[in-house]
Design a protein around this motif. Structure first.
Motif, PDB file in Angstrom:
ATOM      1  N   ASP A 120      -1.547   5.276  -3.180  1.00  0.00           N
ATOM      2  CA  ASP A 120      -2.978   4.558  -3.089  1.00  0.00           C
ATOM      3  C   ASP A 120      -3.672   5.677  -2.104  1.00  0.00           C
ATOM      4  O   ASP A 120      -4.762   6.019  -2.244  1.00  0.00           O
ATOM      5  CB  ASP A 120      -2.546   3.352  -2.522  1.00  0.00           C
ATOM      6  CG  ASP A 120      -2.101   2.305  -3.141  1.00  0.00           C
ATOM      7  OD1 ASP A 120      -2.493   2.284  -4.526  1.00  0.00           O
ATOM      8  OD2 ASP A 120      -1.019   1.534  -2.842  1.00  0.00           O
ATOM      9  N   GLU A 136       0.870  -0.898  -0.205  1.00  0.00           N
ATOM     10  CA  GLU A 136       0.056  -0.026   0.118  1.00  0.00           C
ATOM     11  C   GLU A 136       0.899   1.185  -0.014  1.00  0.00           C
ATOM     12  O   GLU A 136       1.727   1.370   1.130  1.00  0.00           O
ATOM     13  CB  GLU A 136      -0.804   0.048   1.253  1.00  0.00           C
ATOM     14  CG  GLU A 136      -1.845   1.144   1.398  1.00  0.00           C
ATOM     15  CD  GLU A 136      -2.905   0.814   0.709  1.00  0.00           C
ATOM     16  OE1 GLU A 136      -3.208  -0.351   0.057  1.00  0.00           O
ATOM     17  OE2 GLU A 136      -4.063   1.526   0.541  1.00  0.00           O
ATOM     18  N   LYS A 153      -1.740  -6.309   4.535  1.00  0.00           N
ATOM     19  CA  LYS A 153      -1.262  -5.473   3.656  1.00  0.00           C
ATOM     20  C   LYS A 153       0.303  -4.774   3.980  1.00  0.00           C
ATOM     21  O   LYS A 153       0.182  -3.910   4.829  1.00  0.00           O
ATOM     22  CB  LYS A 153      -2.273  -4.611   3.118  1.00  0.00           C
ATOM     23  CG  LYS A 153      -1.914  -3.866   2.042  1.00  0.00           C
ATOM     24  CD  LYS A 153      -2.425  -4.179   0.744  1.00  0.00           C
ATOM     25  CE  LYS A 153      -2.092  -3.487  -0.589  1.00  0.00           C
ATOM     26  NZ  LYS A 153      -2.014  -4.143  -1.681  1.00  0.00           N
ATOM     27  N   ILE A 201      -5.972   0.474   7.164  1.00  0.00           N
ATOM     28  CA  ILE A 201      -5.142  -0.559   6.141  1.00  0.00           C
ATOM     29  C   ILE A 201      -5.523  -1.676   6.675  1.00  0.00           C
ATOM     30  O   ILE A 201      -4.783  -2.147   7.667  1.00  0.00           O
ATOM     31  CB  ILE A 201      -3.831   0.023   5.717  1.00  0.00           C
ATOM     32  CG1 ILE A 201      -3.916   1.396   5.088  1.00  0.00           C
ATOM     33  CG2 ILE A 201      -3.086  -0.943   4.776  1.00  0.00           C
ATOM     34  CD1 ILE A 201      -2.514   2.187   4.829  1.00  0.00           C
TER      35      ILE A 201
END
Ligand code: 13P
Ligand code: SF4
Length: 331
Positions: free
Chosen positions: A142, A126, A161, A157
């Motif tokens: 992102d 990410e 990830k 998040i």
């Protein structure tokens, strides 16, 4: 009556009467109204500019104001990346930055080509970028964050990830400590916040034992470890207003002291000392490029204007809009 010649080359010939004192501020007020312009200023700006601004705030507050303004034109008293965000949110309005050289060491230290390479080297991550970056870097992200909402957004998040964060390594390390999330960090720093000295802050604390230390998360770990409160510029100002303490050492750019002192006349605010006694490195050299005179000239000539290629604007806007959605609940 003293007459000042037009001070910088971006404009054609012109002149403005600067006497009596206050005439320039009056002229700016009148031009703002005539041109339906809104003046947005960051806390680090010259106090005289802050006093004329329609809104003074941190990066998140300024982005939100830019998103909702109905003015025909935005005069941005801040640095380039902030004005660029205002333009991304307002493609049909004129966004004026009174000095296009008002950059930022964090944005300058993260060139888009090198950052693209960094992102390619970490597939599946990410990509979280601090708002202190160029449009070209944001276009690779992102989500964008500011110091006000970074922790809140990172907590959203998914835990599985992996995260890449750029460009401020001090803010990145602080966020790692706060959230427990490991992040791959870009090694950027802010020239202002890295200059504060933990040793000299301790010496000041010894002289003011009741003083609370308020620090911006761009400061180095040794300074943050001493802090009673860590937050964005708005969060620091709010904390000082709500605290029952009377004395504060403030480890961020001293432009913020103007507002804090005015809102809390009974409290004492001490700027945190930089490493070298004689330097003025706690002042942001980029923010200080914006002067009252330049605000006047830029209003008069409606220049220099921030311009962005439309495809870049759209790519950079996407992670900013995501930031605004994910931080909707943050005051
Ligand atoms: P804030 O978002 O906290 O105002 O920070 C902006 C900045 O440039 C700090 O150096
Ligand atoms: Fe950039 Fe640091 Fe200036 Fe903020 S204080 S605008 S991070 S150089």
């Amino acid at each position: 009556m003293e007459v000042m010649q037009e001070p910088f080359s971006a404009f054609g010939a012109g002149e403005v009467a600067l006497e009596p004192p206050g005439a320039l501020a009056e002229a700016i007020r009148a031009l703002k109204e005539e041109k339906q312009a809104v003046l947005l200023a960051h806390y680090y700006q010259d106090p005289a500019i802050q006093d004329l601004a329609d809104y003074v705030g941190d990066s998140l507050g300024l982005a939100r104001q830019a998103a909702r303004t109905r003015a025909r034109m935005i005069i941005f008293a801040g640095v380039h990346f902030m004005a660029e965000v205002a333009k991304m949110l307002n493609p049909d309005k004129k966004v004026i930055l009174p000095d296009l050289e008002a950059g930022c060491s964090l944005a300058d230290g993260c060139p888009p080509e090198a950052f693209a390479e960094f992102v390619r080297a970490h597939p599946g991550h990410e990509v979280v970028v601090y708002i202190n970056t160029s449009a070209a870097v944001k276009a690779l992200a992102d989500v964008v964050v500011t110091s006000s909402n970074a922790e809140h957004i990172i907590r959203q998040i998914p835990p599985e990830k992996p995260i890449l964060f750029a460009p401020d390594r001090n803010l990145g390390r602080y966020l790692q400590r706060r959230t427990g999330r490991h992040m791959v960090l870009w090694e950027g720093t802010c020239v202002v916040h890295e200059a504060f000295s933990a040793q000299r802050i301790l010496e000041l604390k010894a002289r003011y034992p009741d003083a609370l230390l308020l620090a911006h998360p761009e400061c180095e770990e040794s300074v943050l470890a001493l802090a009673d409160f860590v937050g964005s510029t708005t969060a620091i100002a709010r904390y000082a207003a709500q605290s029952s303490a009377r004395t504060f050492i403030v480890a961020t750019e001293p432009g913020i002291l103007h507002r804090m002192q005015r809102e809390n006349p009974e409290k004492v605010f001490l700027p945190a000392p930089p490493r070298t006694e004689s330097c003025s490195c706690q002042e942001c050299p980029y923010m200080r490029r914006i002067t009252l005179e330049k605000v006047y000239w830029s209003l008069l000539y409606e220049a220099p204007e921030i311009r962005l290629p439309e495809d870049l604007r759209q790519r950079a806007l996407r992670p900013i809009e995501r930031m605004l959605e994910l931080s909707a609940g943050i005051p």
